[in-house]
Enzyme design. Structure first.
Site, mmCIF file in Angstrom:
data_model
loop_
_atom_site.group_PDB
_atom_site.id
_atom_site.type_symbol
_atom_site.label_atom_id
_atom_site.label_comp_id
_atom_site.label_asym_id
_atom_site.label_seq_id
_atom_site.Cartn_x
_atom_site.Cartn_y
_atom_site.Cartn_z
ATOM 1 N N CYS A 94 0.858 -1.196 0.000
ATOM 2 C CA CYS A 94 0.000 0.000 0.000
ATOM 3 C C CYS A 94 0.889 1.239 0.000
ATOM 4 O O CYS A 94 1.244 1.773 1.059
ATOM 5 C CB CYS A 94 -0.931 -0.007 1.214
ATOM 6 S SG CYS A 94 -2.114 1.357 1.218
ATOM 7 N N GLU A 413 -23.515 3.643 1.054
ATOM 8 C CA GLU A 413 -23.624 2.227 1.397
ATOM 9 C C GLU A 413 -22.377 1.454 0.940
ATOM 10 O O GLU A 413 -21.922 0.528 1.610
ATOM 11 C CB GLU A 413 -24.875 1.614 0.763
ATOM 12 C CG GLU A 413 -26.138 1.790 1.587
ATOM 13 C CD GLU A 413 -26.515 3.250 1.761
ATOM 14 O OE1 GLU A 413 -26.630 3.943 0.733
ATOM 15 O OE2 GLU A 413 -26.689 3.701 2.903
#
Length: 443
Positions: A94, A413
């Site tokens: 990352c 969501e």
């Protein structure tokens, strides 16, 4: 007369409810505004914060926790904390987080030579490599032996309090990698080089989370790092810098190199600042690169393979232990877990629980009181594959094969789904490591 009063009270009550609801909505908007003002005042509004701000209640909890573990009182010195974060983020390749914590490492006075590779770091930090590797890819292998190796390593041994803080940082960063890749923040890692106003930020991203407002004197990066300096007042240099950054990013992607950037380290005068841009490969912080996630093999007859929450849970065991060894962190973590489970969302309670329990399932944790048939009922095959990819090997979500169709979910969501995966992953790592610490303590 009483009846008439009741008839009049009904529309009044409904109006009050509408007003109350509007106040709540306005309150949420105001909370988002205040958070972004705080972020903008201390640095740039990074991509992760932008995503999480869709749920301001959770973002507040997240920032409080990150601020506490990185900059508040604790047994570990500040450079150690950010270097541990670099080690954790590197396991999942990352570069977004490696970049951020490398910059912070230098800002808090970390030795630039440590950024050459893991072997340049102190022996005590290198000892964390094994537990970092296991927690990142196969957390069910975490054992009492890992704890014992760190606590009984002669002159380089760790104290129990130091180890607990280190484990919390590792778990926090591993799980944050899941959100970074799941929300596609990794592809936008260059976006934090500018603040919303278009000027170069005085502080690195995530300063709002860690409370860092004091920039120490500039330090010299490792000689093998590629560095560029510029004046903030020069538009031509600024254009050239953008081109160099873009070119370097393209080269890094092709060669699978990782980007590391340090922001302005000191102000030379009122009109001019210097900014240092560093590029490095996060693989230099990784040993045993072939060690990765493997399918968890369920064997009910092997009690050491299956982690049963009924035997060791966060509520009954993990919370009290971590809070005792690392003061107040248990409350902050517990607030995160509760916050993500109660966020206003169109996701039903059953769907949230299915996402949480399935994330734990692929990491080897089982709930005896849960019907796993609900997972197959509520989660489509592609959805389960997405959850597993983000939770277990998040860096592979960069490829199109791991992209999930979100046509049925609104953006808040989608973010909520990634937050649930991240927090479930965080709790899973904490459960495995805290259980191993408990086993060591009762030996």
């Amino acid at each position: 007369m009483i009846i008439c009063t009741n008839k009049m009270e009904y529309p009044l009550r409904a109006q009050c409810q509408r007003v109350q609801k509007q106040v709540m909505v306005n309150g949420e908007k105001e909370r988002v505004t205040l958070l972004f003002m705080k972020l903008a005042n201390r640095g740039s509004v990074d991509t992760v914060a932008q995503q999480m701000a869709a749920h301001p209640q959770y973002l507040e909890s997240f920032l409080r926790t990150q601020h506490y573990i990185l900059h508040m009182d604790g047994p570990l010195p500040l450079p150690y904390r950010h270097y541990i974060a670099i080690m954790a983020a590197a396991r999942h390749h990352c570069n977004y987080l490696v970049h951020l914590h490398s910059a912070q490492f230098l800002k808090v006075g970390g030795d630039p030579l440590w950024l050459h590779d893991l072997q340049a770091a102190p022996a005590r930090l290198r000892l964390l490599d094994q537990i970092n590797k296991v927690l990142a890819h196969q957390p069910w292998l975490t054992s009492c032996a890992h704890i014992q190796a760190l606590l009984k390593s002669g002159e380089q041994c760790w104290s129990l309090a130091e180890l607990v803080q280190a484990v919390v940082i590792l778990a926090h960063c591993h799980s944050l990698c899941c959100f970074v890749f799941g929300s596609d923040a990794e592809s936008n890692c260059a976006s934090f080089s500018k603040s919303p106003s278009g000027t170069s930020p005085k502080y690195c991203s995530f300063d709002a989370a860690n409370g860092n407002t004091n920039v120490p004197p500039s330090v010299t990066p490792p000689p093998d790092l590629i560095t560029h300096r510029r004046s903030l007042d020069s538009s031509s240099d600024m254009t050239g810098l953008k081109e160099r950054i873009q070119k370097s990013q393209e080269e890094c992607e092709k060669r699978e190199e990782r980007l590391m950037q340090t922001q302005a380290l000191h102000q030379t005068d009122l009109e001019e600042e210097d900014e240092v841009i560093c590029f490095t490969d996060s693989s230099r912080f990784i040993t045993d690169p072939d060690f990765c996630y493997q399918e968890f093999a369920w064997r009910d007859d092997d009690h050491f393979q299956v982690f049963r929450v009924q035997d060791y849970s966060w509520e009954d065991h993990g919370f009290s232990l971590v809070n005792r060894l690392y003061s107040d962190i248990g409350h902050l973590l517990d607030d995160r877990f509760r916050s993500v489970a109660t966020l206003p969302s169109l996701l039903s309670h059953d769907l949230r629980r299915a996402i949480w329990n399935y994330t734990h399932c692929v990491l080897g944790i089982r709930y005896d009181d849960y019907d796993y048939g609900e997972v197959n009922h509520l989660l489509e095959r592609d959805f389960k594959f997405y959850i597993k990819a983000v939770a277990c090997f998040p860096d592979t979500t960069k490829t199109s094969v791991c992209l999930l169709s979100w046509t049925s979910l609104k953006p808040p969501e989608r973010i909520h789904v990634n937050l649930l995966i991240m927090e479930a992953r965080l709790q899973a790592e904490l459960l495995y490591s805290l259980r191993a610490i408990t086993q060591y303590m009762i030996l």
